[in-house]
Scaffold this motif. Structure first.
Motif, mmCIF file in Angstrom:
data_model
loop_
_atom_site.group_PDB
_atom_site.id
_atom_site.type_symbol
_atom_site.label_atom_id
_atom_site.label_comp_id
_atom_site.label_asym_id
_atom_site.label_seq_id
_atom_site.Cartn_x
_atom_site.Cartn_y
_atom_site.Cartn_z
ATOM 1 N N THR A 66 67.657 25.938 -21.266
ATOM 2 C CA THR A 66 68.242 26.259 -23.081
ATOM 3 C C THR A 66 68.279 23.980 -22.731
ATOM 4 O O THR A 66 67.443 23.752 -22.048
ATOM 5 C CB THR A 66 69.498 26.028 -22.825
ATOM 6 O OG1 THR A 66 70.031 25.847 -22.329
ATOM 7 C CG2 THR A 66 70.331 27.625 -23.146
ATOM 8 N N PHE A 67 67.701 23.493 -23.800
ATOM 9 C CA PHE A 67 67.826 22.362 -23.737
ATOM 10 C C PHE A 67 69.306 21.756 -22.895
ATOM 11 O O PHE A 67 68.862 20.785 -22.534
ATOM 12 C CB PHE A 67 67.750 21.760 -24.994
ATOM 13 C CG PHE A 67 67.778 20.069 -25.535
ATOM 14 C CD1 PHE A 67 66.765 19.199 -25.134
ATOM 15 C CD2 PHE A 67 68.876 20.073 -25.730
ATOM 16 C CE1 PHE A 67 66.388 17.702 -25.476
ATOM 17 C CE2 PHE A 67 69.706 18.572 -25.785
ATOM 18 C CZ PHE A 67 68.152 17.021 -25.328
ATOM 19 N N VAL A 68 70.388 22.072 -23.369
ATOM 20 C CA VAL A 68 71.304 22.078 -22.685
ATOM 21 C C VAL A 68 71.430 21.751 -21.255
ATOM 22 O O VAL A 68 71.916 20.573 -20.409
ATOM 23 C CB VAL A 68 72.334 22.780 -23.359
ATOM 24 C CG1 VAL A 68 73.691 22.207 -22.133
ATOM 25 C CG2 VAL A 68 72.927 22.186 -24.712
ATOM 26 N N ALA A 69 70.694 22.864 -20.452
ATOM 27 C CA ALA A 69 70.342 23.252 -19.151
ATOM 28 C C ALA A 69 69.395 22.045 -18.288
ATOM 29 O O ALA A 69 69.762 21.360 -18.128
ATOM 30 C CB ALA A 69 69.883 25.120 -19.122
ATOM 31 N N LEU A 87 65.174 18.796 -11.026
ATOM 32 C CA LEU A 87 64.060 18.661 -11.184
ATOM 33 C C LEU A 87 62.383 20.079 -11.486
ATOM 34 O O LEU A 87 62.138 20.387 -11.946
ATOM 35 C CB LEU A 87 63.011 17.002 -11.052
ATOM 36 C CG LEU A 87 64.436 15.709 -10.911
ATOM 37 C CD1 LEU A 87 63.494 14.753 -10.320
ATOM 38 C CD2 LEU A 87 64.640 16.467 -12.671
ATOM 39 N N VAL A 88 62.549 20.256 -10.503
ATOM 40 C CA VAL A 88 62.218 21.473 -9.998
ATOM 41 C C VAL A 88 62.100 22.426 -11.145
ATOM 42 O O VAL A 88 61.439 23.422 -11.444
ATOM 43 C CB VAL A 88 61.300 21.673 -8.501
ATOM 44 C CG1 VAL A 88 60.484 22.945 -7.803
ATOM 45 C CG2 VAL A 88 60.138 20.363 -7.275
ATOM 46 N N GLY A 89 63.031 22.353 -11.039
ATOM 47 C CA GLY A 89 63.622 23.826 -11.661
ATOM 48 C C GLY A 89 64.076 23.596 -13.090
ATOM 49 O O GLY A 89 63.541 24.749 -14.086
ATOM 50 N N VAL A 90 63.431 22.429 -13.561
ATOM 51 C CA VAL A 90 62.447 22.514 -14.999
ATOM 52 C C VAL A 90 61.342 23.462 -15.527
ATOM 53 O O VAL A 90 61.387 24.258 -16.551
ATOM 54 C CB VAL A 90 62.850 21.410 -15.721
ATOM 55 C CG1 VAL A 90 61.801 20.694 -16.682
ATOM 56 C CG2 VAL A 90 63.798 20.271 -15.253
ATOM 57 N N ILE A 91 60.784 23.187 -14.546
ATOM 58 C CA ILE A 91 59.210 23.910 -14.562
ATOM 59 C C ILE A 91 59.565 25.549 -14.146
ATOM 60 O O ILE A 91 58.932 26.456 -14.216
ATOM 61 C CB ILE A 91 58.201 23.062 -13.971
ATOM 62 C CG1 ILE A 91 57.965 22.082 -14.897
ATOM 63 C CG2 ILE A 91 57.122 24.295 -14.487
ATOM 64 C CD1 ILE A 91 56.901 20.762 -14.267
ATOM 65 N N LEU A 118 81.029 19.830 -13.124
ATOM 66 C CA LEU A 118 80.640 20.268 -14.904
ATOM 67 C C LEU A 118 79.039 19.868 -15.326
ATOM 68 O O LEU A 118 78.963 21.474 -15.732
ATOM 69 C CB LEU A 118 81.600 19.610 -15.725
ATOM 70 C CG LEU A 118 83.066 19.216 -15.540
ATOM 71 C CD1 LEU A 118 83.769 18.561 -16.472
ATOM 72 C CD2 LEU A 118 83.546 20.940 -15.623
ATOM 73 N N LEU A 119 78.333 20.020 -14.768
ATOM 74 C CA LEU A 119 77.103 19.535 -15.985
ATOM 75 C C LEU A 119 76.384 20.358 -14.911
ATOM 76 O O LEU A 119 75.514 21.401 -15.242
ATOM 77 C CB LEU A 119 76.489 18.049 -15.457
ATOM 78 C CG LEU A 119 76.532 17.023 -16.262
ATOM 79 C CD1 LEU A 119 75.965 15.621 -15.275
ATOM 80 C CD2 LEU A 119 76.175 17.895 -17.567
ATOM 81 N N SER A 120 76.918 20.386 -13.335
ATOM 82 C CA SER A 120 76.345 21.854 -12.512
ATOM 83 C C SER A 120 76.834 23.143 -13.325
ATOM 84 O O SER A 120 75.810 23.973 -13.286
ATOM 85 C CB SER A 120 76.462 22.175 -11.349
ATOM 86 O OG SER A 120 76.269 20.285 -10.653
ATOM 87 N N ALA A 171 74.013 28.461 -18.349
ATOM 88 C CA ALA A 171 72.970 28.731 -19.766
ATOM 89 C C ALA A 171 72.185 29.200 -18.775
ATOM 90 O O ALA A 171 71.120 30.122 -19.691
ATOM 91 C CB ALA A 171 72.586 26.968 -19.699
ATOM 92 N N TYR A 172 72.166 29.717 -17.097
ATOM 93 C CA TYR A 172 70.102 29.954 -17.009
ATOM 94 C C TYR A 172 70.909 31.665 -16.609
ATOM 95 O O TYR A 172 70.277 32.922 -17.021
ATOM 96 C CB TYR A 172 70.003 29.670 -15.552
ATOM 97 C CG TYR A 172 69.312 28.800 -16.420
ATOM 98 C CD1 TYR A 172 67.884 28.962 -16.016
ATOM 99 C CD2 TYR A 172 69.678 27.016 -15.708
ATOM 100 C CE1 TYR A 172 66.840 27.563 -16.310
ATOM 101 C CE2 TYR A 172 68.538 26.283 -15.852
ATOM 102 C CZ TYR A 172 66.943 26.489 -16.101
ATOM 103 O OH TYR A 172 66.376 25.301 -16.277
ATOM 104 N N LEU A 173 72.011 32.353 -16.136
ATOM 105 C CA LEU A 173 72.687 33.034 -15.337
ATOM 106 C C LEU A 173 73.515 33.828 -17.488
ATOM 107 O O LEU A 173 73.190 34.802 -17.147
ATOM 108 C CB LEU A 173 74.150 33.399 -15.444
ATOM 109 C CG LEU A 173 73.565 32.091 -13.620
ATOM 110 C CD1 LEU A 173 74.717 32.951 -12.784
ATOM 111 C CD2 LEU A 173 72.196 33.831 -12.868
#
Length: 123
Positions: A2-5, A67-71, A112-114, A120-122
């Protein structure tokens, strides 16, 4: 994803890069009393210099992984989980030296962001 993640991943990564690369030798109001750099901060926590090197290297590697995780989304959750563990350690270090709560707020925010990334991914 998601955009939030993705936003959380980018905020965490650039926050870590900012602290550990650009502001490592500059005082901030979030460092423990008397610490004007990251090296002095870890000294104030009573930790040896090798711990600072390991923690800093790990945080920078995890920031890059976020950052790699964005892709490549499969990288995001493990990176966020490990970053969360490091942020728990940072909070514990502030508590250990009896810092006011405000000094632990950046670590709490990153924790919290982590968590946002993981959920979001799970979800």
């Amino acid at each position: 994803m998601t955009f939030v993640a993705v936003a959380a991943q980018i905020i965490i990564a650039f926050g870590i890069f900012n602290v550990w690369i650009f502001r490592r030798d500059r005082p901030t109001r979030y460092r423990p009393e008397g610490a004007r750099s990251i090296a002095e901060e870890f000294e104030r926590y009573g930790l040896p210099d090798w711990v600072r090197v390991v923690v800093g290297s790990t945080k920078l590697a995890l920031a890059a992984a976020l950052l790699v995780g964005v892709i490549y989304a499969q990288v995001a959750v493990p990176a966020a989980l490990l970053m969360g563990v490091l942020m728990l350690g940072a909070i514990a270090a502030h508590v250990r030296v009896r810092d006011p709560l405000v000094k632990a707020l950046p670590a709490l925010g990153m924790l919290l962001l982590s968590g946002v990334v993981v959920v979001a991914y799970l979800a």
